[in-house]
Design an enzyme around this catalytic site. Structure first.
Site, PDB file in Angstrom:
ATOM      1  NE  ARG A  38      50.316 -75.501 -26.011  1.00 55.93           N
ATOM      2  CZ  ARG A  38      50.550 -74.316 -26.550  1.00 55.93           C
ATOM      3  NH1 ARG A  38      50.732 -73.267 -25.777  1.00 55.93           N
ATOM      4  NH2 ARG A  38      50.603 -74.174 -27.854  1.00 55.93           N
ATOM      5  CB  ALA A  94      47.800 -74.360 -33.944  1.00 58.88           C
ATOM      6  CB  CYS A  95      49.029 -70.711 -30.320  1.00 57.50           C
ATOM      7  SG  CYS A  95      48.715 -71.612 -28.804  1.00 57.50           S
ATOM      8  N   GLY A  96      47.705 -68.776 -32.561  1.00 55.58           N
ATOM      9  CA  GLY A  96      48.005 -67.833 -33.612  1.00 55.58           C
ATOM     10  C   GLY A  96      49.342 -67.157 -33.386  1.00 55.58           C
ATOM     11  CB  SER A 108      47.216 -70.419 -26.085  1.00 55.62           C
ATOM     12  OG  SER A 108      45.834 -70.123 -26.259  1.00 55.62           O
TER      13      SER A 108
END
Length: 249
Positions: free
Chosen positions: A188, A88-90, A190
């Site tokens: 996507r 996941a994104c940070g 990020s």
């Protein structure tokens, strides 16, 4: 996989990440490069799996140590947030943008790519996704020339890991900076993906899905052309549209 660094008799764990096995040394090198721990091939003396007695035998190929060329470990406090990484994104923000300024490579302004070439990239990347074809469960990224030729591709359960594997390959092959290339990612875009692209000097980043708002901000701040929703013969341009050559009319 656990990523360790070693220099001057010191050793430290920097990150533990869920990854798809394969290209582990590239993943470690790409992660260190993306985070500014190393900036060139010569900064790495050796990459190895851990065979220390304190590591269980069935885990030794899940621990990678990067021996740095320096006499001592660099200051690594800024990497504490990475001790456990995920797909996941940070959590990033304005301070991250300021930190990125230190290691950013300004992309060259002369590169351009035609819309016709962009339309072909998703299919070219999909054909390079051998594991995805069998499982349907991995992300991928591809490095292309501005003429649309696939240079290299990597797959991983985490899209950030896939990019690190690709950039690690480029670093170890002494191909950085990547000013004459474009990056195509599944999923996507990020902040982290744009951060990695900026660090490597990639001028054009494409994705099959949407960018985050912070990714758009990074692209505009660092002169990167950012393209999203590249699929089914269409795309959106979020930054750097001057590099995209549209057909007449």
């Amino acid at each position: 996989m656990e990523i360790r660094v070693s220099a001057g008799g010191e050793r430290r764990t920097l990150a533990v990440t869920m990854r798809t096995p394969g290209a582990d040394f590239e993943l470690a090198a790409g992660f260190l490069f993306s985070e500014g721990v190393v900036t060139r091939r010569e900064d790495i003396r050796r990459i190895r799996y851990c065979v220390d007695r304190d590591v269980e035998p069935d885990q030794r190929y899940n621990v990678v140590t990067v021996d740095l060329a320096g006499a001592a470990l660099p200051v690594l406090g800024s990497l504490d947030r990475h001790f456990v990484t995920t797909s996941a994104c940070g959590v990033c923000g304005k301070s991250s943008l300021a930190a990125l300024q230190v290691r950013a490579r300004s992309p060259s302004g002369g590169q351009s790519v035609s819309a016709e070439i962009l339309y072909r990239l998703p299919g070219e990347l999909r054909r390079a996704q051998g594991i995805f074809a069998s499982t349907g469960g991995l992300h991928a990224c591809g490095l292309f020339s501005t003429e649309g030729a696939l240079v290299a591709a990597r797959e991983d359960v985490g899209r950030h890991n896939a990019v690190d594997k690709l950039l690690g390959w480029a670093l170890l092959e002494d191909r950085v900076p990547l000013g004459a290339h474009l990056l195509m990612v599944s999923g996507r875009s990020s902040y982290e993906i744009l951060q990695k692209a900026v660090t490597a000097g990639v001028p054009i980043v494409c994705a099959v899905s949407a960018p985050s708002s912070l990714a758009v901000e990074v692209a505009r701040a660092f002169g990167v052309t950012l393209i999203g929703f590249l699929r089914d013969g269409r795309f959106n341009v979020y930054a750097g549209g001057e590099r995209v050559v549209l057909p007449p009319g």
